[in-house]
Design a protein around this motif. Structure first.
Motif, mmCIF file in Angstrom:
data_model
loop_
_atom_site.group_PDB
_atom_site.id
_atom_site.type_symbol
_atom_site.label_atom_id
_atom_site.label_comp_id
_atom_site.label_asym_id
_atom_site.label_seq_id
_atom_site.Cartn_x
_atom_site.Cartn_y
_atom_site.Cartn_z
ATOM 1 N N MET A 83 0.837 -1.200 0.000
ATOM 2 C CA MET A 83 0.000 0.000 0.000
ATOM 3 C C MET A 83 0.875 1.254 0.000
ATOM 4 O O MET A 83 0.582 2.234 -0.694
ATOM 5 C CB MET A 83 -0.934 -0.006 1.210
ATOM 6 N N TYR A 84 1.933 1.234 0.784
ATOM 7 C CA TYR A 84 2.855 2.377 0.830
ATOM 8 C C TYR A 84 3.545 2.546 -0.524
ATOM 9 O O TYR A 84 3.642 3.657 -1.060
ATOM 10 C CB TYR A 84 3.891 2.147 1.927
ATOM 11 N N LYS A 85 4.005 1.428 -1.067
ATOM 12 C CA LYS A 85 4.741 1.467 -2.342
ATOM 13 C C LYS A 85 3.843 1.947 -3.492
ATOM 14 O O LYS A 85 4.295 2.667 -4.391
ATOM 15 C CB LYS A 85 5.287 0.074 -2.655
ATOM 16 N N LYS A 86 2.579 1.592 -3.437
ATOM 17 C CA LYS A 86 1.643 2.022 -4.492
ATOM 18 C C LYS A 86 1.474 3.541 -4.471
ATOM 19 O O LYS A 86 1.407 4.187 -5.521
ATOM 20 C CB LYS A 86 0.298 1.332 -4.310
ATOM 21 N N LYS A 87 1.412 4.097 -3.259
ATOM 22 C CA LYS A 87 1.225 5.542 -3.163
ATOM 23 C C LYS A 87 2.524 6.301 -3.414
ATOM 24 O O LYS A 87 2.506 7.412 -3.961
ATOM 25 C CB LYS A 87 0.672 5.909 -1.783
#
Length: 473
Positions: A83-87
């Motif tokens: 989720m962090y990497k996607k944002k």
């Protein structure tokens, strides 16, 4: 799950190192100086926008340490980190899973080069109270005041269950995020109880009557984790709070003189000791560790065992077919108790911190905001079979029978939820202090008066030690 039984000599070592600013690095003869507090010199902060309310530097690396214990680390690698990497696709995530957090990180804290995010849990936990008093942790106020991941019109703090922030608060400031919500009480095999027509008791008189019947059927009424007798402090304090009200627990947390010798504490201790006098404990349970006692319980050798709501997940590989986990609150000691039977001890657990001297603390805060999103919390529950502090995050999740039972009890309790802080604030007082004394009580080596006097003496040690930071609630 958090285990506060870490070797205290190591904790004292860390305390001394942090206090003096020097630590001998493993494998060397050199001393590492402690960096000055106030944040690492390489900290950066991005522009705060509606989409980035915490000012995360979008291209900065994020270093994460996860305790590789009962929950494992797949919830991080499979849910939160993606989720962090996607944002923030330009940010590199450096992930490490460790069993011994203190062993892996104590020199880095002292050296002023800690990671950005740490799951500070397990036997090798670095004591949270000591990290706070040594000014090593980042204030999480901005996280809790930030818009939630799911609804920009609602603050993160407003999406959490009552008490979630308080559990990580020291001196009025939040420094620790606890994600898992643990429900504590008594566990039994519903299949066994239904077969024998046994009904979980609501009063102690009913408990003693049922225990006599259970023993007559060739089953020990109770087992407990004898080597880790701290498990029995949970029913001890919960039943005392039900009897006299939650101020009993507040007095203990606030180190009030005589708090451990309150009549409600003595009544509760007398009830638990009475189980031994009547022969209602599983033979040898005082010498068993948590695995041995819980396995004996799973095998049907005992009817009740005290534990947190991680029990079902912990026992899943050794539980026989047809065994149905079920939860019940501790019985009332008196018909005129101050709180109802449905009252339970429920506490946020599994601590996560952002070190104050981290290079990317705002990234650490954002990672926490992701964990506290509906998707992040729901994924955690699905992966590790634990409730979280995020309201409604478990709705619609297919839970196993035991956790469903605990969730139902949590709902029935409503506002009648008790908790305490002394074990986090004053770790040495809790372990080996109070834990050793309740072990002596339940094994018949101390009377009730001797037990409460010994606990009071542990509190007195803390009161008299000017080097220990005191907290109140």
């Amino acid at each position: 799950m958090t285990n506060f039984s870490a070797d205290w000599s190591r904790r004292n070592f860390l305390r001394g190192a942090l206090a003096t600013g020097a630590l001998v690095l493993p494998g060397t003869g050199f001393l590492a100086g402690c960096a000055t507090s106030g944040g690492g010199q390489e900290q950066t902060e991005g522009e705060k926008t509606a989409d980035n309310p915490l000012g995360v530097p979008t291209d900065q690396p994020l270093e994460i340490y996860i305790f590789n214990g009962g929950f494992g680390d797949k919830y991080a690698t499979g849910i939160h980190e993606p989720m962090y990497k996607k944002k923030y696709p330009d940010a590199t995530i450096n992930h490490k899973a460790e069993v011994d957090i203190a062993g892996a990180l104590q020199s880095r804290f002292v050296g002023g080069n800690p990671p950005d995010f740490v799951n500070d849990s397990g036997d090798g936990q670095i004591p949270l109270g000591q990290l706070v008093s040594d000014d090593q942790l980042y204030d999480l106020t901005d996280l809790f005041d930030a818009p939630s991941w799911d609804d920009s019109g609602k603050k993160v703090r407003d999406t959490l269950v009552p008490g979630a922030i308080q559990q990580g608060t020291f001196g009025g400031k939040p420094f620790v995020l606890h994600l898992a919500l643990t429900v504590f009480g008594l566990w039994y095999n519903k299949t066994l109880f239904d077969k024998n027509g046994w009904v979980p008791p609501k009063t102690w008189a009913e408990m003693t009557a049922l225990s006599k019947e259970i023993k007559g059927a060739g089953v020990a009424p109770w087992a407990y984790q004898g080597v880790h007798a701290r498990y029995m402090t949970w029913p001890l304090l919960t039943m005392a709070a039900k009897l006299a009200g939650p101020d009993v627990l507040k007095g203990i947390d606030n180190l009030e003189k005589g708090a451990w010798q309150h009549e409600a504490i003595k009544e509760s201790a007398n009830a638990l000791l009475g189980l031994r006098t009547a022969g209602y404990y599983l033979g040898g349970t005082e010498g068993m560790d948590h695995i041995q006692s819980q396995n004996a319980w799973s095998e049907g050798k005992a009817a009740f065992i005290p534990c947190g709501s991680w029990l079902e997940s912990e026992q899943k590989d050794v539980t026989p077919e047809g065994f149905e986990f079920a939860f019940t609150p501790e019985p009332l000691l008196s018909d005129d108790s101050a709180m109802p039977f449905e009252t339970i001890y429920a506490s946020p657990g599994e601590p996560y911190i952002v070190p104050k001297q981290a290079k990317n603390p705002r990234g650490g805060l954002e990672y926490m905001r992701i964990m506290l999103s509906n998707q992040g919390a729901k994924g955690f529950t699905e992966e590790v079979s634990s409730l979280t502090v995020v309201q409604g995050a478990a709705d619609g999740v297919e839970l196993p029978p035991g956790l469903t039972s605990a969730k139902t009890a949590l709902g029935a309790a409503g506002d009648n939820i008790v908790s305490w802080m002394y074990q986090t604030w004053y770790a040495k007082m809790w372990n080996p202090g109070i834990n050793a004394h309740i072990g002596d009580l339940l094994a018949g080596r101390k009377s009730v008066d001797e037990f409460t006097a010994a606990c009071e003496a542990e509190a007195q040690k803390v009161r008299d030690d000017d080097s220990i930071t005191k907290y109140t609630r």
